[in-house]
Design a protein around this motif. Structure first.
Motif, PDB file in Angstrom:
ATOM      1  N   ASN A 343       0.788  -1.228   0.000  1.00 50.69           N
ATOM      2  CA  ASN A 343       0.000   0.000   0.000  1.00 50.69           C
ATOM      3  C   ASN A 343       0.824   1.283   0.000  1.00 50.69           C
ATOM      4  N   TRP A 344       2.131   1.142  -0.088  1.00 55.13           N
ATOM      5  CA  TRP A 344       2.968   2.332  -0.151  1.00 55.13           C
ATOM      6  C   TRP A 344       4.133   2.081  -1.089  1.00 55.13           C
ATOM      7  N   SER A 345       4.424   3.095  -1.907  1.00 57.73           N
ATOM      8  CA  SER A 345       5.593   3.058  -2.780  1.00 57.73           C
ATOM      9  C   SER A 345       5.968   4.494  -3.111  1.00 57.73           C
ATOM     10  N   TYR A 349       0.298   6.396  -1.943  1.00 56.26           N
ATOM     11  CA  TYR A 349      -0.423   5.472  -1.079  1.00 56.26           C
ATOM     12  C   TYR A 349      -1.648   4.909  -1.799  1.00 56.26           C
ATOM     13  N   ARG A 459      -8.542   7.393   2.029  1.00 55.04           N
ATOM     14  CA  ARG A 459      -7.281   6.698   2.272  1.00 55.04           C
ATOM     15  C   ARG A 459      -7.602   5.294   2.804  1.00 55.04           C
TER      16      ARG A 459
END
Length: 626
Positions: A343-345, A349, A459
C-alpha cells in the motif's frame, strides 16, 4: 571397604549420584512422595504425573495430524497432476472431442463424492445458518468430510485424556495424573490452534484447502484447549482445597506466580470461549475480533510464565509455547510488512474510490501504488482510515485492472489487451462489491452516500490477495452460480478464461453463469465489467449468461438481450438447470457457487443428485463463515 572408611571424595560422589537420581525421578513423576501426607505433594511439581505416558500421547497426536496432512497432500498432488494432464490433452480439442474426460475413469468416485466429499452432515443443510430468531445466529453444520476429521481429532483427544490409572487408590494421585495429562494436551492443541488461524498459513496453498475450513478446525481446537485447561485447573484445585482449604487456593494465587499465571490464563480462555459463542460473535463481531486478539496474547504470556516458573524449573512443555509465540509473532510481522509494501511506494499510497450502488451496495475500487498479480477467485481484506481504521474485513475480488506508466519502456508483461507493461512501473486497481449489512459494511455505504456525490475517495489499505487456489482451466464445461454480491467471486473467472480460450490454452468450451438477484437495478453493480466481458472476441462461443430477477418491479424490464444473455423473472429451478447442463456436458464439468447459505446448499444438493450419472462433475463452494 566399610562405609565409615570411605574417602571424603568417594562419599561426596555417592551423595551427588543419589541427589541426581532423586531429581530425575521427581522430574519424571515416577517416585512416590515421601512423608505421611497423601494429599499435599500431589498439588505441586510433577508428583503423580505420568510424564512418560504424556509424551507417548503427544507423539501420537503429532503423528495423527501429520498423517492426515500427508494423505490430503498426496490427494491434492494427484489431483493437480491429473488436472494438468487433462488440460494439456484437451486444450486443442472441441467439446465433443473431450468425451474421454467427460466420463469417469473410476466407478466408485461419483459415489464417494455424493456420500462423503460433497455431502452435508445430515440431509441438505450445510452452509445455511441455523437461526433461532432474526437476531440469534447459531452458525452452520459441518459437512460429512469435516465431521470425519473432527471425529478423529476429538476422539484422539478423548482417548488420550481418559487413558488413566483409574484403579489408583489415592484419588489425589489420580488428580495429579489428570492435571498433567490435560495440561499437556491443552498445549499440544494450542500449536495447530494458532497455526491454522493464520491468514498466511502455508497449508492453505499446499493442501488447497480454504481458510474457511481451517477456521472451522480452529474453533473446535479452541474448544478443546479451553475444556482441557479447565480440567487441568480443576484437578489442581481439588488437591489444593483438600490439603489447605479454599484459603490456601487464594493464598497461592496471590503469592505464587506459577499458580496465578495458570489461573489467569484459564479465566481468559473461558472468557474467550464465551465471547466466541455464535450468537455473541455474530452480534458484536468487530468487538469480538479485537478482544479475541488481546485475550489470546494474554493467554500466551500467562502460559509462558506458567511453564517458566514452576517448582521444578522449566516445564517440559516450555518449547511448545515458545514455538506458538514465535509462529504468532512471525505471522503478524509478515502481515504488517506485506501490508506496508503493498500500500505504499514511491508512487504514493493506496486510495479507495467508493460508489453507492442500488440495493444498498457499495462498489469499492482500490488504486494500489504497485503492480499486483491477482488470481481468479481471490479475496482480500480491506481497511479504511476514516471509517474503522482498526477493522479489516474480507471481500471477494471482482475485477483487476493493470495500468502501465506511459513513460515506461515495454520490457516485461502483456496486459489482456495485448499491450506490454513493465511491472516495476505499473499500478493495479482492484474492485469489490460490498453489500451493506451492519457494522463496517453499513458505515461504508453511509459514507458513500454522504454528501450526494457520485463517488468518494478515501485513504485505505488492502491486505492480500488470499485464496485463488481453484483453477477451472482443465474443465471442458464450467457452471458458475452466484447469488447477489456472490457475483464478485464468479465474475473474476470470466475474462481470464475467455482470453485463455482465445489463446487456446485451456480445455474449457462452455461457461454458464447463473446469477440470482432481487432487483433489476443490481446489474449496475457490475455493468462496466460485464460490458467489457461481452465485448471480448469469441465471447458468444463460450459464455452463456442467465439472470434471474426474483423481485422485478416491472415485468417489461425482464427482456433477454440475446440467446447468450437471458433474463428471467422469479427464482431458478436449480436442479432442472443443472440437469440441462449435464445433458449438454462437454468434457469434465465443474460446478461452483458463491452466495447465501441457502443457495449454496441448493446447488450442492442438485450437484449430488446428478452425480448418479457416470460423468465427471466436481463441486466447489466459496464461502466465508465467521
Amino acid at each position: 571397604m566399610d562405609t565409615d572408611r570411605r574417602s571424603p571424595a568417594a562419599f561426596a560422589e555417592l551423595v551427588a549420584t543419589a541427589t541426581l537420581k532423586a531429581r530425575a525421578d521427581h522430574a519424571a513423576g515416577t517416585e512416590e512422595p515421601t512423608g505421611t501426607s497423601t494429599i499435599a505433594p500431589y498439588a505441586t511439581a510433577l508428583w503423580g504425573v505420568n510424564q512418560s505416558a504424556n509424551l507417548v500421547f503427544v507423539d501420537a497426536m503429532w503423528w495423527i495430524l501429520g498423517i492426515m496432512a500427508l494423505i490430503i497432500l498426496a490427494i491434492r498432488l494427484t489431483e493437480i497432476g491429473w488436472m494438468y494432464i487433462r488440460q494439456v490433452t484437451a486444450m486443442n480439442s472441441t467439446g465433443v472431442q473431450q468425451n474421454y474426460w467427460k466420463f469417469t475413469q473410476w466407478s466408485w468416485l461419483p459415489s464417494l463424492k455424493k456420500n462423503l466429499l460433497y455431502a452435508p452432515f445430515w440431509k441438505k443443510r450445510h452452509n445455511r445458518e441455523i437461526k433461532l430468531s432474526e437476531a440469534v445466529n447459531m452458525g452452520t453444520v459441518p459437512s460429512r468430510l469435516h465431521s470425519l476429521f473432527l471425529f478423529v481429532l476429538l476422539g484422539s483427544n478423548l482417548f488420550a485424556m481418559f487413558w488413566l490409572h483409574w484403579r489408583t487408590e489415592n484419588m489425589y494421585k489420580l488428580c495429579a495424573e489428570i492435571r498433567g495429562r490435560s495440561g499437556t494436551l491443552a498445549l499440544v492443541n494450542m500449536v495447530p490452534l494458532i497455526f491454522l488461524a493464520a491468514r498466511n498459513n502455508p497449508l492453505i496453498a499446499w493442501l488447497k484447502i480454504s481458510f474457511d475450513t481451517y477456521n472451522l478446525v480452529h474453533r473446535w481446537l479452541g474448544r478443546l484447549v479451553v475444556i482441557e485447561s479447565l480440567i487441568h485447573t480443576i484437578a489442581w484445585a481439588i488437591v489444593q482445597v483438600a490439603d489447605g482449604g479454599w484459603s490456601s487456593v487464594r493464598e497461592r494465587i496471590d503469592t505464587d506466580l506459577f499458580i496465578s499465571s495458570g489461573v489467569v490464563g484459564t479465566v481468559c480462555l473461558v472468557f474467550l470461549m464465551i465471547l466466541s459463542f455464535s450468537p455473541l460473535r455474530h452480534a458484536f463481531y468487530e468487538t469480538f475480533l479485537n478482544v479475541h486478539i488481546i485475550l489470546a496474547f494474554t493467554i500466551f504470556i500467562c502460559t509462558l510464565l506458567h511453564c517458566l516458573v514452576s517448582e521444578i524449573g522449566h516445564l517440559p512443555q516450555l518449547p511448545w509455547i515458545v514455538a506458538i509465540m514465535i509462529l504468532w509473532f512471525i505471522e503478524r510481522v509478515w502481515r504488517m510488512i506485506t501490508l506496508a509494501y503493498l500500500n505504499w511506494s514511491s508512487k504514493g499510497y493506496t486510495e479507495a474510490v467508493i460508489e453507492a450502488m442500488p440495493g444498498e451496495t457499495t462498489r469499492v475500487t482500490m488504486h494500489l501504488p504497485r503492480y499486483l498479480d491477482v488470481k481468479p477467485g481471490s479475496h482480500a481484506y480491506l481497511r479504511f482510515k476514516d471509517i474503522s481504521p482498526w477493522e479489516c474485513h474480507p471481500f471477494s475480488i471482482a475485477w483487476v485492472q493493470h495500468t502501465a506508466d506511459a513513460k515506461a519502456l515495454p520490457t516485461h508483461e502483456k496486459e489482456s489487451s495485448g499491450a506490454i507493461i513493465d511491472k516495476r512501473r505499473a499500478t493495479t486497481s482492484v474492485s469489490f462489491v460490498v453489500g451493506a449489512q451492519t457494522g463496517f459494511t453499513r458505515k461504508l455505504f453511509n459514507r458513500a452516500t454522504k454528501g450526494g456525490k457520485a463517488s468518494v475517495s478515501l485513504r485505505a489499505a488492502m491486505e492480500g490477495p488470499y485464496g485463488g487456489h481453484h483453477s477451472l482451466d482443465s474443465y471442458g464445461h464450467v457452471v458458475l452460480f452466484a447469488g447477489a454480491t456472490g457475483i464478485t467471486h464468479q465474475i473474476s473467472y470470466l475474462r481470464p478464461m475467455i482470453e485463455a480460450f482465445n489463446r487456446g490454452t485451456i480445455a474449457t468450451r462452455r461457461i454458464t453463469l447463473i446469477w440470482i438477484i432481487r432487483e433489476y437495478e443490481a446489474l449496475e453493480w457490475v455493468r462496466p465489467w460485464m460490458d467489457a466481458i461481452l465485448r471480448l472476441p469469441n465471447r458468444k462461443e463460450i459464455l452463456n449468461i442467465q439472470l434471474f430477477v426474483t423481485r422485478p418491479r416491472n415485468p417489461r424490464e425482464i427482456v433477454s438481450v440475446s440467446s447468450t444473455v437471458q433474463l428471467f423473472p422469479g427464482r431458478p429451478n436449480i436442479p432442472m438447470l443443472l440437469r440441462k447442463e449435464v445433458r449438454e456436458q462437454q468434457g469434465a464439468m465443474c460446478v461452483t457457487v458463491c452466495g447465501a447459505g441457502a443457495l449454496a446448499d441448493d446447488v450442492r444438493s442438485a450437484t449430488r443428485d446428478v452425480l448418479d450419472e457416470d460423468t465427471v462433475i466436481d463441486f466447489i463452494e466459496e464461502s466465508f463463515t465467521w
